[in-house]
Design an enzyme around this catalytic site. Structure first.
Site, PDB file in Angstrom:
ATOM      1  N   HIS A  47       0.678  -1.549  -0.260  1.00  0.00           N
ATOM      2  CA  HIS A  47      -0.286   0.100   0.080  1.00  0.00           C
ATOM      3  C   HIS A  47       0.905   1.550  -0.243  1.00  0.00           C
ATOM      4  CE1 HIS A  47      -3.861  -2.163   1.026  1.00  0.00           C
ATOM      5  NE2 HIS A  47      -3.133  -2.779   1.337  1.00  0.00           N
ATOM      6  N   ARG A  71       7.690  -5.546   2.457  1.00  0.00           N
ATOM      7  CA  ARG A  71       6.433  -6.117   2.472  1.00  0.00           C
ATOM      8  C   ARG A  71       6.466  -5.751   1.097  1.00  0.00           C
ATOM      9  NH1 ARG A  71       0.140  -5.532   4.475  1.00  0.00           N
ATOM     10  NH2 ARG A  71       0.278  -3.375   4.131  1.00  0.00           N
ATOM     11  N   ASP A  85      17.516  -8.375  -3.363  1.00  0.00           N
ATOM     12  CA  ASP A  85      18.970  -7.936  -3.713  1.00  0.00           C
ATOM     13  C   ASP A  85      18.782  -6.222  -3.110  1.00  0.00           C
ATOM     14  OD1 ASP A  85      18.844 -10.402  -4.841  1.00  0.00           O
ATOM     15  OD2 ASP A  85      18.798  -9.664  -7.553  1.00  0.00           O
ATOM     16  N   GLU A 149      -4.651 -13.326   6.038  1.00  0.00           N
ATOM     17  CA  GLU A 149      -5.536 -12.106   5.720  1.00  0.00           C
ATOM     18  C   GLU A 149      -6.692 -11.853   4.998  1.00  0.00           C
ATOM     19  OE1 GLU A 149      -3.767  -7.619   4.599  1.00  0.00           O
ATOM     20  OE2 GLU A 149      -2.707  -8.971   2.437  1.00  0.00           O
ATOM     21  N   ASP A 175      -7.480  -6.416   6.500  1.00  0.00           N
ATOM     22  CA  ASP A 175      -8.120  -7.182   5.098  1.00  0.00           C
ATOM     23  C   ASP A 175      -8.618  -8.292   5.546  1.00  0.00           C
ATOM     24  OD1 ASP A 175      -7.036  -6.150   2.490  1.00  0.00           O
ATOM     25  OD2 ASP A 175      -4.950  -6.288   2.961  1.00  0.00           O
TER      26      ASP A 175
HETATM   27  C1  3PY Z   1      -4.017  -5.688   7.195  1.00  0.00           C
HETATM   28  O1  3PY Z   1      -4.480  -5.256   8.528  1.00  0.00           O
HETATM   29  O2  3PY Z   1      -4.945  -5.768   5.930  1.00  0.00           O
HETATM   30  C2  3PY Z   1      -2.183  -5.828   6.903  1.00  0.00           C
HETATM   31  O3  3PY Z   1      -2.151  -5.878   5.713  1.00  0.00           O
HETATM   32  C3  3PY Z   1      -2.034  -4.995   8.147  1.00  0.00           C
HETATM   33  O4  3PY Z   1      -0.780  -4.798   8.076  1.00  0.00           O
HETATM   34 MG    MG Z   2      -2.970  -6.281   4.198  1.00  0.00          MG
END
Ligand code: 3PY
Ligand code: MG
Length: 252
Positions: A47, A71, A85, A149, A175
């Protein structure tokens, strides 16, 4: 990358690791937060605006003080290559809903014979100067974290935990709440039940489990519930909150 003990070793020790999320394309912000004393930083390529140049600049600014996990924006080989890398201490793979997806992350992240990571030179390899040393140690040092998630990931948690090479599970409560039709309602009993289900499965397998909390108040109880990998708040939110508190104090 910044010390002899890898983040993967720290995870295995089982002591709680508290971090925060970096979303701002600013090496200075990363440097400031790396100095605060967090155990780790969650560099968010999913994000927000961070591309590989900004991620690399953040690692350059922060990593000698604080381990950084990146991430990736999606489970794609190109992102695994680029983030590793660039020298990430570990990867966080979003939205892992199946054992197959987890296996894919491991395969792309581990050099042969354990996996099929592409062999190239970059910052991680000291720009070539420490190439051999990096190749020999990377599989042992890099932490692989999968995010659960989505309700489908919760259903598949046991199969995902069976995948060799996964070092920790990180719950994305936002999520997850969305996948249950309750976006943002983390406290909803249904969302909480799914969070507990993942946590219990991880604790039963002695797999480190983590979670994101938007605020410190929400994060503290997780420490008593067996969570060892916490990401609390995010850079822009910390900045806004601190500025607002300061302004309010002046105006009081
Ligand atoms: C979520 O809460 O969806 C996340 O990805 C938090 O890192
Ligand atoms: Mg998330």
């Amino acid at each position: 990358m910044h010390s002899e003990k890898s983040f993967r070793d720290m995870l295995r020790q089982g002591t709680p690791l508290v971090g925060t999320v970096l979303t701002m394309p600013s090496a200075a912000v990363a440097e400031v937060l790396a100095d605060v004393g967090y155990d780790w930083l969650f560099v968010d390529g999913e994000h927000g605006p961070l591309g590989i140049e900004a991620i690399t600049a953040i690692l350059q600014a922060a990593q000698h003080r604080c381990p950084c996990l990146v991430r990736i924006p999606a489970i794609e080989e190109i992102w695994v290559k680029r983030a590793l890398d660039a020298g990430a201490d570990g990867l966080i793979a979003p939205l892992v809903n199946s054992a197959e997806a987890a296996r894919q992350v491991v395969a792309w992240s581990k050099y042969p014979p354990e996996g099929c990571r592409s062999v190239g030179g970059g910052r991680a390899h000291g720009y070539g100067r420490t190439f051999d040393r990096y190749l020999q140690s990377a599989n042992d040092r890099i932490a692989l974290v999968v995010q659960i998630e989505h309700v489908e990931g919760v259903r598949q948690i046991e199969a995902i935990l069976d995948v060799d090479g996964i070092d920790a599970v990180f719950i994305g409560p936002y999520d997850l709440s969305g996948s249950l039709g309750k976006p943002g309602r983390i406290g909803d009993p249904d969302v909480q039940t799914h969070i507990r289900r993942v946590r219990d499965a991880c604790l039963a397998r002695r797999k480190p489990v983590g979670i994101f909390a938007a605020e410190a108040e929400a994060a503290r109880p997780y420490l008593d519930q067996g969570f060892v990998l916490l990401a609390v708040g995010a850079d822009a939110v910390h900045l806004g909150n601190a500025a607002e508190a300061s302004l309010n104090l002046v105006r009081e």
